[in-house]
Design a protein around this motif. Structure first.
Motif, mmCIF file in Angstrom:
data_model
loop_
_atom_site.group_PDB
_atom_site.id
_atom_site.type_symbol
_atom_site.label_atom_id
_atom_site.label_comp_id
_atom_site.label_asym_id
_atom_site.label_seq_id
_atom_site.Cartn_x
_atom_site.Cartn_y
_atom_site.Cartn_z
ATOM 1 N N ALA A 133 67.091 -13.622 15.650
ATOM 2 C CA ALA A 133 67.384 -14.660 16.640
ATOM 3 C C ALA A 133 67.185 -14.150 18.070
ATOM 4 O O ALA A 133 66.137 -13.581 18.387
ATOM 5 C CB ALA A 133 68.784 -15.226 16.398
ATOM 6 N N PRO B 245 74.146 -11.669 16.267
ATOM 7 C CA PRO B 245 74.521 -12.536 17.387
ATOM 8 C C PRO B 245 75.462 -13.645 16.906
ATOM 9 O O PRO B 245 75.607 -13.852 15.693
ATOM 10 C CB PRO B 245 73.174 -13.124 17.843
ATOM 11 C CG PRO B 245 72.118 -12.276 17.236
ATOM 12 C CD PRO B 245 72.718 -11.739 15.961
ATOM 13 N N PRO B 246 76.087 -14.373 17.847
ATOM 14 C CA PRO B 246 76.975 -15.480 17.454
ATOM 15 C C PRO B 246 76.248 -16.422 16.502
ATOM 16 O O PRO B 246 75.129 -16.856 16.785
ATOM 17 C CB PRO B 246 77.284 -16.172 18.784
ATOM 18 C CG PRO B 246 77.108 -15.106 19.812
ATOM 19 C CD PRO B 246 76.002 -14.232 19.311
ATOM 20 N N VAL B 247 76.883 -16.724 15.390
ATOM 21 C CA VAL B 247 76.199 -17.477 14.342
ATOM 22 C C VAL B 247 76.267 -18.978 14.622
ATOM 23 O O VAL B 247 77.139 -19.451 15.367
ATOM 24 C CB VAL B 247 76.773 -17.158 12.941
ATOM 25 C CG1 VAL B 247 76.660 -15.669 12.659
ATOM 26 C CG2 VAL B 247 78.211 -17.640 12.820
ATOM 27 N N ALA B 248 75.360 -19.714 14.035
ATOM 28 C CA ALA B 248 75.302 -21.161 14.261
ATOM 29 C C ALA B 248 74.626 -21.848 13.079
ATOM 30 O O ALA B 248 73.655 -22.570 13.243
ATOM 31 C CB ALA B 248 74.559 -21.470 15.554
ATOM 32 N N GLY B 249 75.152 -21.591 11.889
ATOM 33 C CA GLY B 249 74.586 -22.271 10.733
ATOM 34 C C GLY B 249 75.115 -23.690 10.618
ATOM 35 O O GLY B 249 75.913 -24.140 11.429
ATOM 36 N N GLY B 250 74.656 -24.373 9.601
ATOM 37 C CA GLY B 250 75.115 -25.725 9.332
ATOM 38 C C GLY B 250 74.308 -26.765 10.083
ATOM 39 O O GLY B 250 73.466 -26.442 10.877
#
Lengths: 155, 80
Positions: free
Chosen positions: B10, B75-80
């Motif tokens: 990412a 890094p800060p995750v952002a799934g969904g």
């Protein structure tokens, strides 16, 4: 019971069949779709990237937690990677249980935990030509997104 | 010095310009290594916004680095 990271489109019929079981009286599923806006900005498409090995491991732990908490018959989930377009299916969660309460609760638990814990990243491509990784903004050395995501484009 | 392999995802992948690299480092811990790489490559994210994985599993920042380990800074995750 598995949490899969997939670069290929999600096949709903295959997943539904995989959940079928004579003990199951309830099936709850969740679909996260790519939508056309986030935080007031028009979104054209999304790119998902994953650290697949660890994401599948952490995903399996989440499913195991859900099974323990909600007395499930089965649980399955898939998260897409790659460049997705509006309306595409980005994430799918499906659970079965003897009764509906467990199924609803587990489905919610799994998607909430997955969003918070899986090493998966989302880059939004906006209508104005700009793109950005969600939750990674920094301004003046301080986080501009220190809290939980205010409104990811799916889920 | 020890040799470590790093995979980038990412935002970090874009800021580093490559998806992975193998390098020699004197850093004793994962945290020291990130500090070294951050100053070298200008990564915008501070360590307190990241997690680290060593050999395919989440690890504490003060985990000791041994020769041949594989690291991923998450890094800060952002799934969904």
């Amino acid at each position: 019971m598995s949490f899969q990271i997939s670069s290929q489109p999600i096949d709903l019929a295959v997943l539904r069949n995989a959940l079928a079981h004579p003990h199951a009286g309830a099936c709850a599923t969740f679909e996260g779709w790519v939508r056309n806006h986030n935080d007031g900005r028009p979104v054209l498409s999304l790119e998902y990237e994953a650290y697949a090995g660890l994401a599948e491991k952490e995903g399996a732990r989440i499913l195991a937690e859900a099974c323990a908490k909600f007395d499930l018959v089965a649980a399955l989930a898939v998260h897409r990677t790659g460049h997705l377009q509006l309306g595409d299916l980005a994430v799918w969660v499906g659970v079965t249980a003897a009764h509906r309460d467990g199924a609803f609760g587990a489905c919610r638990y799994i998607i909430d935990e997955a969003k918070a814990r899986l090493p998966v990243w989302k880059k939004e491509h906006y209508a104005d030509g700009v793109s950005a990784w969600l939750n990674c903004a920094i301004r003046g050395g301080f986080s501009t997104a220190a809290g939980p995501p205010s409104g990811p484009p799916t889920g | 010095m020890k040799t470590v392999r790093i995979q980038y995802f990412a935002l970090l992948r874009e800021q580093r310009g490559v998806g992975q690299e193998t390098l020699a480092t004197a850093a004793a811990t994962a945290g020291e290594l990130y500090a070294e790489l951050r100053s070298r490559h200008g990564f915008t994210l501070p360590a307190d916004r990241l997690r680290v994985a060593i050999n395919g599993e989440f690890a504490p920042w003060d985990a000791s680095l041994t020769d041949g380990v594989e690291l991923v800074f998450i890094p800060p995750v952002a799934g969904g």
